[in-house]
Motif scaffolding. Structure first.
Motif, PDB file in Angstrom:
ATOM      1  N   CYS B 123       0.806  -1.219   0.000  1.00 40.51           N
ATOM      2  CA  CYS B 123       0.000   0.000   0.000  1.00 40.51           C
ATOM      3  C   CYS B 123       0.837   1.267   0.000  1.00 40.51           C
ATOM      4  CB  CYS B 123      -0.919   0.016   1.205  1.00 40.51           C
ATOM      5  SG  CYS B 123      -1.676  -1.579   1.542  1.00 40.51           S
ATOM      6  N   ALA B 124       2.057   1.158   0.567  1.00 36.89           N
ATOM      7  CA  ALA B 124       2.850   2.363   0.785  1.00 36.89           C
ATOM      8  C   ALA B 124       3.210   3.071  -0.510  1.00 36.89           C
ATOM      9  CB  ALA B 124       4.116   2.016   1.565  1.00 36.89           C
ATOM     10  N   THR B 125       3.262   2.320  -1.611  1.00 35.16           N
ATOM     11  CA  THR B 125       3.597   2.918  -2.900  1.00 35.16           C
ATOM     12  C   THR B 125       2.701   4.122  -3.193  1.00 35.16           C
ATOM     13  OG1 THR B 125       3.743   0.611  -3.494  1.00 35.16           O
ATOM     14  CG2 THR B 125       4.225   2.225  -5.221  1.00 35.16           C
ATOM     15  N   CYS B 126       1.401   3.999  -2.908  1.00 36.95           N
ATOM     16  CA  CYS B 126       0.481   5.103  -3.165  1.00 36.95           C
ATOM     17  C   CYS B 126       0.198   5.913  -1.899  1.00 36.95           C
ATOM     18  CB  CYS B 126      -0.846   4.587  -3.711  1.00 36.95           C
ATOM     19  SG  CYS B 126      -0.682   3.844  -5.338  1.00 36.95           S
ATOM     20  N   HIS B 127      -0.100   5.204  -0.824  1.00 37.47           N
ATOM     21  CA  HIS B 127      -0.539   5.909   0.391  1.00 37.47           C
ATOM     22  C   HIS B 127       0.618   6.444   1.220  1.00 37.47           C
ATOM     23  CE1 HIS B 127      -4.844   5.104   0.085  1.00 37.47           C
ATOM     24  NE2 HIS B 127      -4.556   3.859  -0.289  1.00 37.47           N
ATOM     25  N   GLY B 128       1.849   6.094   0.860  1.00 36.74           N
ATOM     26  CA  GLY B 128       2.998   6.579   1.621  1.00 36.74           C
ATOM     27  C   GLY B 128       3.330   5.630   2.765  1.00 36.74           C
ATOM     28  N   GLY B 134      -1.248  11.517  -0.319  1.00 39.69           N
ATOM     29  CA  GLY B 134      -0.659  12.552  -1.162  1.00 39.69           C
ATOM     30  C   GLY B 134      -1.775  13.122  -2.001  1.00 39.69           C
ATOM     31  N   LYS B 135      -1.413  13.944  -2.985  1.00 39.74           N
ATOM     32  CA  LYS B 135      -2.462  14.509  -3.829  1.00 39.74           C
ATOM     33  C   LYS B 135      -3.139  13.375  -4.598  1.00 39.74           C
ATOM     34  CE  LYS B 135      -3.448  18.005  -7.254  1.00 39.74           C
ATOM     35  NZ  LYS B 135      -2.959  19.063  -8.153  1.00 39.74           N
ATOM     36  N   GLY B 136      -4.429  13.193  -4.355  1.00 40.42           N
ATOM     37  CA  GLY B 136      -5.175  12.132  -5.032  1.00 40.42           C
ATOM     38  C   GLY B 136      -5.131  10.798  -4.307  1.00 40.42           C
ATOM     39  N   ALA B 246      -6.065  17.982  -3.732  1.00 40.07           N
ATOM     40  CA  ALA B 246      -5.233  19.183  -3.618  1.00 40.07           C
ATOM     41  C   ALA B 246      -3.893  18.804  -3.018  1.00 40.07           C
ATOM     42  CB  ALA B 246      -5.924  20.225  -2.743  1.00 40.07           C
ATOM     43  N   ASP B 247      -2.941  19.702  -3.229  1.00 43.40           N
ATOM     44  CA  ASP B 247      -1.615  19.478  -2.673  1.00 43.40           C
ATOM     45  C   ASP B 247      -1.698  19.466  -1.141  1.00 43.40           C
ATOM     46  OD1 ASP B 247       1.016  19.494  -2.027  1.00 43.40           O
ATOM     47  OD2 ASP B 247       1.368  21.586  -2.623  1.00 43.40           O
ATOM     48  N   GLY B 270     -13.411  16.214 -13.186  1.00 46.99           N
ATOM     49  CA  GLY B 270     -14.135  15.173 -12.463  1.00 46.99           C
ATOM     50  C   GLY B 270     -13.348  13.897 -12.291  1.00 46.99           C
ATOM     51  N   SER B 271     -12.041  14.038 -12.157  1.00 50.00           N
ATOM     52  CA  SER B 271     -11.192  12.845 -12.127  1.00 50.00           C
ATOM     53  C   SER B 271     -11.427  12.003 -10.871  1.00 50.00           C
ATOM     54  CB  SER B 271      -9.720  13.259 -12.206  1.00 50.00           C
ATOM     55  OG  SER B 271      -9.305  13.741 -10.953  1.00 50.00           O
ATOM     56  N   GLY B 272     -11.217  10.726 -11.010  1.00 53.89           N
ATOM     57  CA  GLY B 272     -11.365   9.829  -9.869  1.00 53.89           C
ATOM     58  C   GLY B 272     -10.233   8.816  -9.846  1.00 53.89           C
ATOM     59  N   GLY B 273      -9.690   8.552  -8.677  1.00 55.66           N
ATOM     60  CA  GLY B 273      -8.548   7.645  -8.562  1.00 55.66           C
ATOM     61  C   GLY B 273      -8.972   6.188  -8.586  1.00 55.66           C
ATOM     62  N   VAL B 274      -7.986   5.331  -8.741  1.00 52.53           N
ATOM     63  CA  VAL B 274      -8.246   3.888  -8.783  1.00 52.53           C
ATOM     64  C   VAL B 274      -7.445   3.203  -7.677  1.00 52.53           C
ATOM     65  CG1 VAL B 274      -7.908   1.780 -10.120  1.00 52.53           C
ATOM     66  CG2 VAL B 274      -8.702   3.863 -11.249  1.00 52.53           C
ATOM     67  N   MET B 275      -8.122   2.329  -6.936  1.00 52.26           N
ATOM     68  CA  MET B 275      -7.398   1.474  -6.010  1.00 52.26           C
ATOM     69  C   MET B 275      -7.665   0.038  -6.427  1.00 52.26           C
ATOM     70  SD  MET B 275      -7.707   1.207  -1.916  1.00 52.26           S
ATOM     71  CE  MET B 275      -7.804  -0.363  -1.067  1.00 52.26           C
ATOM     72  N   PRO B 276      -6.609  -0.772  -6.582  1.00 55.07           N
ATOM     73  CA  PRO B 276      -6.812  -2.135  -7.070  1.00 55.07           C
ATOM     74  C   PRO B 276      -7.566  -2.997  -6.062  1.00 55.07           C
ATOM     75  CG  PRO B 276      -4.523  -1.803  -6.446  1.00 55.07           C
ATOM     76  CD  PRO B 276      -5.195  -0.483  -6.312  1.00 55.07           C
ATOM     77  N   THR B 277      -8.156  -4.046  -6.566  1.00 53.33           N
ATOM     78  CA  THR B 277      -8.731  -5.042  -5.661  1.00 53.33           C
ATOM     79  C   THR B 277      -7.602  -5.940  -5.186  1.00 53.33           C
ATOM     80  OG1 THR B 277      -9.913  -7.111  -5.648  1.00 53.33           O
ATOM     81  CG2 THR B 277      -9.407  -6.219  -7.809  1.00 53.33           C
ATOM     82  N   TRP B 278      -7.594  -6.206  -3.880  1.00 53.23           N
ATOM     83  CA  TRP B 278      -6.492  -6.994  -3.322  1.00 53.23           C
ATOM     84  C   TRP B 278      -6.905  -8.438  -3.052  1.00 53.23           C
ATOM     85  CZ3 TRP B 278      -1.721  -5.179  -3.578  1.00 53.23           C
ATOM     86  CH2 TRP B 278      -1.565  -3.797  -3.763  1.00 53.23           C
ATOM     87  N   GLU B 279      -8.163  -8.742  -3.372  1.00 50.35           N
ATOM     88  CA  GLU B 279      -8.677 -10.068  -3.053  1.00 50.35           C
ATOM     89  C   GLU B 279      -7.866 -11.175  -3.725  1.00 50.35           C
ATOM     90  OE1 GLU B 279     -13.188 -10.951  -2.048  1.00 50.35           O
ATOM     91  OE2 GLU B 279     -12.779 -10.911  -4.195  1.00 50.35           O
ATOM     92  N   GLN B 280      -7.447 -10.914  -4.990  1.00 49.54           N
ATOM     93  CA  GLN B 280      -6.716 -11.959  -5.696  1.00 49.54           C
ATOM     94  C   GLN B 280      -5.244 -12.008  -5.290  1.00 49.54           C
ATOM     95  OE1 GLN B 280      -8.543 -10.048  -8.708  1.00 49.54           O
ATOM     96  NE2 GLN B 280     -10.267 -11.140  -7.803  1.00 49.54           N
TER      97      GLN B 280
END
Ligand code: SF4
Ligand code: SF4
Lengths: 513, 320
Positions: B123-128, B134-136, B246-247, B270-280
């Protein structure tokens, strides 16, 4: 090997001199193995066969040796009741449990500075004694000296004194020789193993360990250390001996800086001894020195040197040559003390006809003594007022702060509550100088900025704490807040243990908005 | 080093090697015996080592040695041993509910530790690394949640992902009002001004009033008439000032010039982020540990009491 012309017969082991003596003083026609004249940079070790000395200093050395060995071997067996669940060994360095037990004192790893203090005291003590009495440490108390002495004693029991040892060395490998050597080395190894064995007892419960060692249940580390110390004891006291002092030990070099012209050292009083010459019966003592060149000082020297060469790095000041020469002087009817503890300054004074004097109180000794008193007082004070409840605060770095939906700012902290008492403590954790702060601790009841926690006995209790400050209370990018823990009940000495620890509260806010 | 002119050093009486460097000669002293013995011992050791251990490259591979040792095999072995060692705790984690696990200090500690490790890997790759976002990318430490902050909500989100390939993925879609021409540029600016006002910023009154009307028509359906959002459809609360798109530095310092720009950009695209499914990718126990870890970061919400969802109460969530 050396390329130079070989020195004249370095060690000739003849016992009786050519010129028939007119007295019953034994004479040895030898050169000191380590005599200044033949000292070479690259040279094979010449065996030294020190003759047993007899006299005041030898007796004192035996006494000191006995006391020191008893202290070393017996200390781990002294018991000290500390109550259930705690070790009952008076002196114990418990690496696994991270504690150092010393009688009533229990030290934690972070209190290692007490050990530092002890080492500083020991160093200062060494300096003080060296500036006063020269190398008394080397001569009497150093483990290298003590164990070498012990080994030499064993050697003489089995192989006989110097003359017999030399004879044995020269003779072929007879059954008798093999037997003697085998017994000697076995005895040496037994002493070495006992030395290594005693060492590990300082690091574990001695009665348990001794059982484990003999049943093969002890850890490889234990056996490893016993083996290591067995080897070093055997090698250093059995084989290397004087080489340790001469080549390996830094202390002979350091002590040169500690001593001055007023330090007592074992000295050949050349002003009295020279010119030296063999003494013939009926000869007058006028016009000659008191030294009859019998070399008894040389043959007793465990370092293989000739004290008459003057002050030497090799000399460990064991004073055995004093004993040897005093015996000679007695037989010759001359005053004792041709070799004696003396100072350079006094030799100088005597040569000028001035009276001798020895000052115990000098700038150097006073400064060393005062430093020792200072360090000891500091340690005692800190030990007496030692905190048994301590609080360490580690602020979360990532994220440094969190802004919440209502605008309030939150920081996270890891608290380590150190309880050095053998009882569990109910402690109150509070935040000082942060009005409006709201604390959250998983698994604990919190009322605003006060929480009640339980600190486990004799352990570090770790807790993660969130602290939120309302937006109105935050004015700067960094505030100082102070965590405090206090015990619910007083300690045995009537004091209530409290510890405070200020830390930063970061907000990312600047007061203009 | 020719023999005929063997050079003996006058001072030491030792032969020199015959070489001279700027007047400096090297004495040809023999090597100390102990040194030579150790040197020969190392040679003997290396021969033994070649026989025992993998040592020499061959055309097709390498010599394996008598012990056939392999660091890789050892690591694999240690990993599976570690897995086996942890298996009972992971099992226990799945036998109770996530809430019950949080009440059990030992299990909670295990879950937090396991979750932290899994978080760092996945998760840290995106969420830190500190989950600070971070932004988004949402900050998981605060008490602002798009899809809910209870244990179950978090676990579900990790499982299905957001706008992911999973059939049950959390899904929301904000229209690209500006880009698709649903609103003019001026209207977008006005609506943004109203959002600034909602978030407590220094809004220009006239524009905000115009924006309020647009907001009522276009945005309130999802974000609510009061702008407080709707978690059932993942519509963010616009009143907190903690804007996702926002920053973060601008959010922290309330830099309204920058924030205003970010709001305009978001209404435009109207952008929206993507979080992968971790089930697999992750097993259920790891996902649960992750959920417990994220829930324990300070902003997690209690499951039972919906009142706890009010920001102040959630910030000081007394149940945890
Ligand atoms: S100093 Fe004493 S022991 Fe040494 S040779 Fe002279 S008389 Fe003999
Ligand atoms: S010279 Fe005397 S004091 Fe020095 S080591 Fe030898 S015997 Fe001991």
């Amino acid at each position: 090997m050396d390329g130079s012309s070989p020195p004249p017969a370095v060690t000739t082991h003849r016992l009786i001199a050519a010129s028939a003596p007119a007295h019953d003083v034994e004479r040895a026609d030898v050169e000191a193995v380590g005599s200044v004249a033949y000292r070479k940079l690259y040279k094979k070790r010449e065996p030294i066969y020190p003759k047993a000395a007899q006299g005041v200093f030898r007796r004192a050395k035996w006494a000191i040796l006995g006391v020191l060995l008893v202290i070393y071997y017996a200390t781990p067996w002294i018991r000290w009741d500390r109550g259930p669940g705690r070790p009952d060994q008076a002196v114990l360095v418990d690496f696994a449990g991270r504690r150092f037990w010393f009688g009533p004192i229990e030290l934690w790893p972070q209190e290692i500075y007490y050990i530092t203090g002890l080492l500083i005291l020991a160093a200062l003590g060494l300096f003080l004694f060296t500036s006063l009495f020269g190398r008394v440490w080397c001569g009497y108390a150093c483990p290298q000296t003590v164990w070498t002495d012990l080994y030499l004693w064993v050697e003489r029991r089995i192989e006989g004194d110097r003359a017999a040892q030399i004879r044995l060395a020269k003779q072929g490998w007879t059954l008798d020789k093999i037997g003697k050597k085998a017994v000697k080395h076995a005895a040496w190894l037994a002493i070495a193993a006992a030395t290594g064995g005693a060492w590990v007892f300082y690091f574990g419960d001695a009665p348990t360990l001794v059982r484990e060692i003999f049943t093969g249940a002890a850890s490889p580390t234990t056996y490893g250390f016993i083996g290591l110390l067995t080897f070093t004891t055997y090698a250093l006291a059995g084989a290397m001996r004087e080489q340790v002092c001469t080549y390996m030990c830094p202390w002979p070099r350091i002590q040169a800086a500690m001593m001055d012209e007023q330090s007592l050292t074992v000295t050949y009083r050349k002003d009295r001894g020279e010119p030296r010459r063999a003494f013939r019966k009926g000869e007058s003592w006028d016009g000659r020195g008191d030294c009859i060149d019998c070399k008894q000082c040389v043959v007793v020297c465990p370092q293989g040197i000739d004290i008459r060469d003057g002050l030497q790095l090799e000399c460990i000041n064991c004073a055995l040559c004093i004993d040897a020469c005093d015996a000679v002087m007695e037989k010759m009817g001359r005053p004792k003390g041709l070799i004696a503890y003396d100072t350079d300054l006094n030799m100088d004074r005597r040569s000028k006809g001035a009276p001798e004097r020895f000052d115990l109180v000098r700038y150097r000794t006073v400064i060393y003594a005062l430093s020792m008193v200072g360090v000891a007082a500091l340690m005692l004070y800190s030990l007496a007022t030692r905190q048994t409840l301590q609080l360490n605060v580690i602020r979360d770095r990532n994220p440094a702060f969190v802004t919440l939906a209502d605008g309030s700012v939150r920081n996270g902290y890891t608290l380590k509550i150190i309880n050095m008492q053998p009882r569990a403590r109910d402690v109150t954790l509070s935040i000082e100088d942060a009005p409006g702060a709201v604390m959250t601790i998983p698994g604990a009841t919190v009322a605003g900025d006060v929480a009640h926690l339980r600190a486990a006995p004799d352990a570090v209790t770790e807790t993660h704490v969130f602290v939120a400050l309302p937006r109105e209370a935050v004015h700067e990018a960094s505030h100082t807040i102070t965590f405090a823990v206090s015990d619910a009940v007083a300690d045995a000495d009537g004091r209530i243990a409290v510890d405070r620890n200020p830390t930063a509260f970061l907000s990312g806010v600047h007061d203009d908005d | 080093m020719s023999e005929h002119k063997k050079d003996i050093d006058a001072h030491s009486g030792v032969a020199t090697t015959g070489h001279e460097w700027d007047g400096i000669k090297e004495l040809d002293n023999p090597l100390p015996r102990w040194w030579l013995i150790i040197f020969y011992a190392t040679i003997a050791f290396s021969v033994v080592y070649w026989v025992m251990m993998p040592a020499w490259p061959t055309l097709t591979g390498f010599t394996h040695g008598v012990r056939n040792y392999s660091d890789r095999a050892v690591v694999a072995q240690e990993l599976s041993a570690l897995k086996a060692q942890r298996a009972p705790e992971f099992e226990r984690l799945m036998q109770v509910s996530a809430e019950q696990a949080e009440q059990d200090p030992a299990l909670m500690n295990f879950a937090r530790a396991a979750g932290k490790a899994a978080f760092g890997d996945n998760c840290a790759t995106c969420h830190g690394a500190g989950a600070q976002g971070g932004k988004g990318y949402p900050n998981l430490n605060d008490n602002v949640w798009l899809w809910g902050g209870t244990l179950d909500d978090i676990e579900h989100t990790i499982r299905v992902g957001i706008r992911s390939t999973h059939a049950d993925a959390r899904f929301s879609q904000m229209p690209a009002f500006g880009k698709d021409g649903l609103l003019t540029e001026a209207q977008v600016t006005d609506a943004a001004e109203y959002v600034v006002k909602l978030a407590g910023g220094p809004a220009k009154d006239a524009a905000a009033v115009r924006g309020a009307t647009i907001f009522g028509e276009q945005c309130a359906a999802c974000h609510g008439a009061d702008g407080k959002g709707d978690r059932t459809q993942g519509a963010p609360n616009l009143t907190t000032g903690l804007f996702l798109k926002a920053d973060p530095a601008a959010v922290a310092s309330k830099d309204w010039t920058s924030l205003r720009g970010s709001i305009v950009a978001q209404i435009t695209t109207g952008s929206g982020g993507v979080m992968p499914t971790w089930e697999q990718r992750l097993d259920p126990a790891t996902i649960r540990a992750l959920a417990i870890y994220v829930h324990s970061l300070g902003g997690g919400e209690a499951t039972v009491d919906p009142a706890a969802a009010t920001p102040a109460a959630a910030a000081t969530n007394p149940t945890r």
